[in-house]
Design a protein around this motif. Structure first.
Motif, PDB file in Angstrom:
ATOM      1  N   LEU A 123       0.871  -0.985   0.520  1.00  0.00           N
ATOM      2  CA  LEU A 123      -0.252  -0.291   0.132  1.00  0.00           C
ATOM      3  C   LEU A 123       1.235   1.388  -0.239  1.00  0.00           C
ATOM      4  O   LEU A 123       0.346   2.619  -0.094  1.00  0.00           O
ATOM      5  CB  LEU A 123      -0.511   0.054   1.177  1.00  0.00           C
ATOM      6  CG  LEU A 123      -2.153  -1.097   0.979  1.00  0.00           C
ATOM      7  CD1 LEU A 123      -3.164  -1.042   2.342  1.00  0.00           C
ATOM      8  CD2 LEU A 123      -3.242  -1.078  -0.185  1.00  0.00           C
TER       9      LEU A 123
ATOM     10  N   GLN B 241     -11.845   1.878  -5.860  1.00  0.00           N
ATOM     11  CA  GLN B 241     -10.551   0.825  -5.547  1.00  0.00           C
ATOM     12  C   GLN B 241      -9.567   0.786  -4.534  1.00  0.00           C
ATOM     13  O   GLN B 241      -9.497   0.401  -4.010  1.00  0.00           O
ATOM     14  CB  GLN B 241     -10.252   0.218  -6.367  1.00  0.00           C
ATOM     15  CG  GLN B 241     -11.722  -0.631  -7.109  1.00  0.00           C
ATOM     16  CD  GLN B 241     -11.323  -1.790  -8.429  1.00  0.00           C
ATOM     17  OE1 GLN B 241     -10.040  -1.931  -9.113  1.00  0.00           O
ATOM     18  NE2 GLN B 241     -12.161  -1.354  -8.817  1.00  0.00           N
TER      19      GLN B 241
ATOM     20  N   ARG C  44      -9.231  -0.075  -0.306  1.00  0.00           N
ATOM     21  CA  ARG C  44      -8.052  -0.922   0.135  1.00  0.00           C
ATOM     22  C   ARG C  44      -7.490   0.154   0.867  1.00  0.00           C
ATOM     23  O   ARG C  44      -7.243  -1.233   1.730  1.00  0.00           O
ATOM     24  CB  ARG C  44      -6.815  -0.732  -1.228  1.00  0.00           C
ATOM     25  CG  ARG C  44      -7.431  -2.394  -2.199  1.00  0.00           C
ATOM     26  CD  ARG C  44      -6.179  -2.317  -3.195  1.00  0.00           C
ATOM     27  NE  ARG C  44      -5.235  -3.205  -2.773  1.00  0.00           N
ATOM     28  CZ  ARG C  44      -3.817  -2.810  -2.937  1.00  0.00           C
ATOM     29  NH1 ARG C  44      -3.795  -1.677  -3.466  1.00  0.00           N
ATOM     30  NH2 ARG C  44      -2.918  -3.104  -2.514  1.00  0.00           N
TER      31      ARG C  44
ATOM     32  N   SER D 113      -7.665  -1.940   5.433  1.00  0.00           N
ATOM     33  CA  SER D 113      -6.780  -2.558   5.872  1.00  0.00           C
ATOM     34  C   SER D 113      -6.244  -2.550   7.420  1.00  0.00           C
ATOM     35  O   SER D 113      -6.451  -1.567   8.350  1.00  0.00           O
ATOM     36  CB  SER D 113      -4.951  -1.793   5.510  1.00  0.00           C
ATOM     37  OG  SER D 113      -4.866  -0.593   5.352  1.00  0.00           O
TER      38      SER D 113
END
Length: 291
Positions: free
Chosen positions: A123, A144, A148, A152
């Motif tokens: 990331l 998206q 994410r 996380s």
């Protein structure tokens, strides 16, 4: 203190804490840049790059990334590109080359490198990739990328992360044409970010100013950029380019508002920081065209 620590730095110490070692190594270059001495900063970067190449791969990448982004701040994009292309981690390399595309005003390359950040992988501990995606027109990918990060475990455990999420969402809303929503998200995010010396802070301020301009409120836009400009002291040469974009836009708005002397003062400051830049560096070309 930083210079004394730098003198004691060894490859072994660097390998134990790569990020801190990189900050220490780049401190003299950052200091010169803060004082407006671009050529001295470049000489320091050359020494850091030489030291970094003696380290193991992971630590070398951390240091060379800082060097490459710092060259970008100085307007030396070809040198920056050579350094950044040597990075072994594909996610990190694509992220940095996306930043380089932004510096070149190269939307095609920004889209290309941003698209590569939309898949798996790390990331990057940053909210910038979704910002790149939004600016490149990759709106579903940006959405998206935001999802994410929100999902996380690492980001959920950070008490400050909601502010970064709001800046990402604000950038996306702006790209979607939802200007009022973008302003609300960006304002809330920027007010609570505790890490003002980040790419996210400066890019978010730039986006908020654009949103106010769309609303026809030049005064609010200038206020946002003035506040972000004052945060230079918290940044380093690595993040310097994002701060310079804020200053350049502020000069533009000052001139639109009839504040010619204020615009010229900022332009002279930026021109001094770019005394060692490539002749075709876009910001430098713009400055030469200014009245």
């Amino acid at each position: 203190y930083a210079l004394r620590a730098r003198a004691l730095l060894t490859p072994q110490i660097s390998e134990r804490n790569p990020e801190f070692a990189s900050w220490i190594l780049l401190f003299p270059a950052s200091n010169y840049w803060q004082q407006g001495h671009a050529q001295e900063a470049r000489k320091e970067l050359s020494q850091v790059a030489q030291f970094a190449r003696s380290l193991n791969v992971k630590v070398r990448d951390t240091n060379l990334e800082g060097v490459g982004l710092s060259y970008m701040t100085l307007g030396k994009l070809r040198t920056a590109e050579n350094v950044l292309n040597s990075l072994t981690d594909p996610d990190g390399r694509n992220f940095d080359l996306a930043m380089l595309a932004l510096a070149r005003d190269d939307l095609i390359s920004l889209r290309q490198y941003s698209a590569r950040l939309g898949g798996g992988g790390d990331l990057l501990d940053t909210s910038v990739p979704p910002i790149f995606m939004a600016r490149a027109g990759l709106l579903s990918e940006a959405q998206q990328g935001i999802a994410r990060r929100e999902q996380s475990a690492e980001w959920k455990g950070d008490p400050y992360i909601k502010a970064f999420v709001k800046v990402m969402k604000g950038e996306l809303a702006l790209a979607q044409g939802e200007t009022t929503r973008a302003i609300a998200l960006l304002q809330e995010g920027l007010q609570t970010i505790h890490r003002s010396g980040t790419f996210t802070f400066f890019l978010g301020a730039e986006a908020l100013a654009r949103a106010w301009e769309r609303k026809g409120n030049r005064q609010e836009a200038m206020g946002v950029l003035e506040k972000a400009s004052a945060e230079r002291v918290r940044g380093t040469i690595v993040k310097g380019f994002a701060w310079m974009r804020v200053r350049r836009r502020l000069a533009y708005l000052y001139r639109k508002a009839g504040r010619e002397q204020d615009a010229q003062r900022i332009e002279a400051e930026l021109a001094n920081l770019l005394t060692d830049a490539d002749p075709d560096f876009p910001m430098l070309v713009e400055l030469r065209r200014s009245p």
